[in-house]
Design a protein around this motif. Structure first.
Motif, PDB file in Angstrom:
ATOM      1  N   UNK A  82      19.841  22.137  -1.146  1.00  0.00           N
ATOM      2  CA  UNK A  82      19.807  21.509  -2.471  1.00  0.00           C
ATOM      3  C   UNK A  82      21.200  21.306  -3.049  1.00  0.00           C
ATOM      4  N   UNK A  83      22.101  22.237  -2.782  1.00  0.00           N
ATOM      5  CA  UNK A  83      23.453  22.141  -3.345  1.00  0.00           C
ATOM      6  C   UNK A  83      24.335  21.184  -2.553  1.00  0.00           C
ATOM      7  N   UNK A  84      24.252  21.268  -1.229  1.00  0.00           N
ATOM      8  CA  UNK A  84      25.073  20.402  -0.366  1.00  0.00           C
ATOM      9  C   UNK A  84      24.156  19.759   0.673  1.00  0.00           C
ATOM     10  N   UNK A  85      23.581  18.588   0.355  1.00  0.00           N
ATOM     11  CA  UNK A  85      22.654  17.956   1.303  1.00  0.00           C
ATOM     12  C   UNK A  85      23.364  17.401   2.536  1.00  0.00           C
ATOM     13  N   UNK A  86      22.601  17.257   3.597  1.00  0.00           N
ATOM     14  CA  UNK A  86      23.081  16.612   4.830  1.00  0.00           C
ATOM     15  C   UNK A  86      22.893  15.106   4.661  1.00  0.00           C
ATOM     16  N   UNK A  87      23.975  14.338   4.830  1.00  0.00           N
ATOM     17  CA  UNK A  87      23.902  12.891   4.629  1.00  0.00           C
ATOM     18  C   UNK A  87      24.059  12.153   5.956  1.00  0.00           C
ATOM     19  N   UNK A  88      23.366  11.013   6.066  1.00  0.00           N
ATOM     20  CA  UNK A  88      23.449  10.211   7.283  1.00  0.00           C
ATOM     21  C   UNK A  88      22.880   8.826   7.013  1.00  0.00           C
ATOM     22  N   UNK A  89      23.139   7.902   7.927  1.00  0.00           N
ATOM     23  CA  UNK A  89      22.497   6.590   7.905  1.00  0.00           C
ATOM     24  C   UNK A  89      21.380   6.580   8.939  1.00  0.00           C
ATOM     25  N   UNK A  90      20.194   6.203   8.516  1.00  0.00           N
ATOM     26  CA  UNK A  90      19.078   5.989   9.447  1.00  0.00           C
ATOM     27  C   UNK A  90      19.076   4.514   9.820  1.00  0.00           C
ATOM     28  N   UNK A  91      18.869   4.215  11.088  1.00  0.00           N
ATOM     29  CA  UNK A  91      18.840   2.827  11.554  1.00  0.00           C
ATOM     30  C   UNK A  91      17.393   2.359  11.660  1.00  0.00           C
ATOM     31  N   UNK A  92      17.074   1.309  10.921  1.00  0.00           N
ATOM     32  CA  UNK A  92      15.742   0.725  10.947  1.00  0.00           C
ATOM     33  C   UNK A  92      15.818  -0.714  11.440  1.00  0.00           C
ATOM     34  N   UNK A  93      14.668  -1.253  11.834  1.00  0.00           N
ATOM     35  CA  UNK A  93      14.584  -2.675  12.198  1.00  0.00           C
ATOM     36  C   UNK A  93      13.728  -3.398  11.159  1.00  0.00           C
ATOM     37  N   UNK A  94      14.192  -4.581  10.758  1.00  0.00           N
ATOM     38  CA  UNK A  94      13.434  -5.387   9.801  1.00  0.00           C
ATOM     39  C   UNK A  94      13.240  -6.779  10.371  1.00  0.00           C
ATOM     40  N   UNK A  95      11.992  -7.253  10.333  1.00  0.00           N
ATOM     41  CA  UNK A  95      11.659  -8.581  10.860  1.00  0.00           C
ATOM     42  C   UNK A  95      11.749  -9.628   9.751  1.00  0.00           C
ATOM     43  N   UNK A  96      12.374 -10.773  10.072  1.00  0.00           N
ATOM     44  CA  UNK A  96      12.408 -11.919   9.160  1.00  0.00           C
ATOM     45  C   UNK A  96      11.931 -13.143   9.944  1.00  0.00           C
TER      46      UNK A  96
END
Length: 342
Positions: A82-96
């Motif tokens: 709660x005090x120091x969260x783990x941060x990251x980018x999640x990679x998703x796919x989006x269709x257009x």
């Protein structure tokens, strides 16, 4: 030569600083004050005096004959709270898809995430450059031995284990991914931002974009290194894959380095670890090779030749002497070689 893996001691400070200066990792920098604090925290962690969110276990590889520290590895019991969260980018796919044009695209997007109930994290893997490529595979020994400790004391760690691998960097040590993204939102150079993030996380949450980021909008150099592993880190990647880790489709928000992970129930050195009673066989044939660890308060581990029969094991006399193990005592043993993965 004889080698043991054991918890770091304060007497190791100067040797460990010298070792760290060969590499200057962010989670184990060649800084006497920082390493001294890490040794303090590690000794308290092994003694069970710290909470899981504070615990950090630092292991060293010692050349026993030379009385010299030639390697290290690290386990953060919990990375993200709660005090120091783990941060990251999640990679998703989006269709257009466009009906008018009859054309569709599948785009990869980055989504910034915070984990307030984070996993155990492993890191800090170093082997003295003059000891590399030895037949004892010292990097593999110091890397795998920490899993034996986790297998002995599962309550001290999380059910998920994470490893953040280093991506390709420029010759000057810059990150193309950071230059294309992070620097634009923070104004900070890469090294400064990554160093600051070791102790302060607020600026990441406050300044990083909360909306999806389309990868096609990033510089080509940044896209090229995203989720890739640097050449020097590939042996560590292959070792992790061989014991049950896989790419999580997550990357570091600073350098785009890939995050590998596994549940404890998938990590082979833990799932295949066994408690065995040390005995002697008159016709002992030490044909089996494995990592052996003591099960008492003074944790030590070593690569050993053994003869396993049921729940009994005979160890080569040199190993028993090295680890100070008597007949009748219990040890924890895990294979050294695995056939899974690459």
């Amino acid at each position: 030569m004889s080698f043991i893996i054991r918890p770091v001691h304060h007497d190791d400070l100067n040797q460990l600083v010298d070792l760290a200066k060969q590499f200057n990792l962010l989670n184990l920098p060649g800084d006497k004050k920082v390493i001294g604090e890490k040794i303090d925290r590690s000794e308290q962690s092994f003694a069970g005096k710290l909470s899981k969110t504070q615990s950090e276990y630092l292991f060293v590889l010692e050349d026993v004959e030379e009385k010299y520290v030639v390697g290290s590895s690290l386990v953060l019991a919990k990375h993200g709270n709660d005090e120091v969260p783990h941060s990251y980018f999640k990679i998703f796919k989006r269709d257009h898809f466009s009906q008018d044009l009859g054309v569709g695209f599948i785009h990869q997007v980055l989504r910034f995430q915070l984990d307030f109930d984070g996993p155990t994290e492993i890191g800090g893997l170093l082997v003295d450059k003059s000891y590399r490529r030895r037949p004892e595979k010292l990097g593999k020994q110091i890397s795998l031995s920490r899993f034996l400790y986790m297998g002995l004391y599962p309550e001290r760690f999380e059910d998920r284990v994470l490893c953040e691998l280093t991506p390709p960097l420029t010759d000057e040590g810059r990150s193309e991914f950071w230059e294309a993204l992070g620097r634009r939102f923070t104004g900070l150079p890469y090294q400064e931002a990554d160093l600051l993030s070791q102790s302060h996380k607020e600026f990441i949450e406050s300044l990083f974009p909360q909306d999806d980021i389309y990868l096609c909008l990033l510089d080509a150099k940044a896209r090229l290194v995203l989720g890739r592993v640097g050449e020097a880190t590939k042996p560590a990647q292959h070792l992790l894959e061989s014991i049950g880790f896989s790419y999580l489709d997550e990357v570091d928000p600073f350098d785009g380095g890939p995050h590998y992970g596994a549940n404890v129930s998938q990590i082979l050195p833990i799932t295949q670890g066994r408690r065995l009673r040390v005995t002697e066989f008159k016709d002992a044939a030490y044909k089996e090779q494995g990592l052996v660890a003591t099960t008492g308060e003074d944790f030590k581990a070593s690569l050993a030749s053994a003869d396993v029969r049921g729940n009994d094991v005979a160890l080569a006399p040199k190993v028993r002497q090295l680890l100070n193990i008597e007949v009748g005592e219990e040890i924890y043993m895990s294979p050294f070689n695995y056939n899974r993965g690459k």
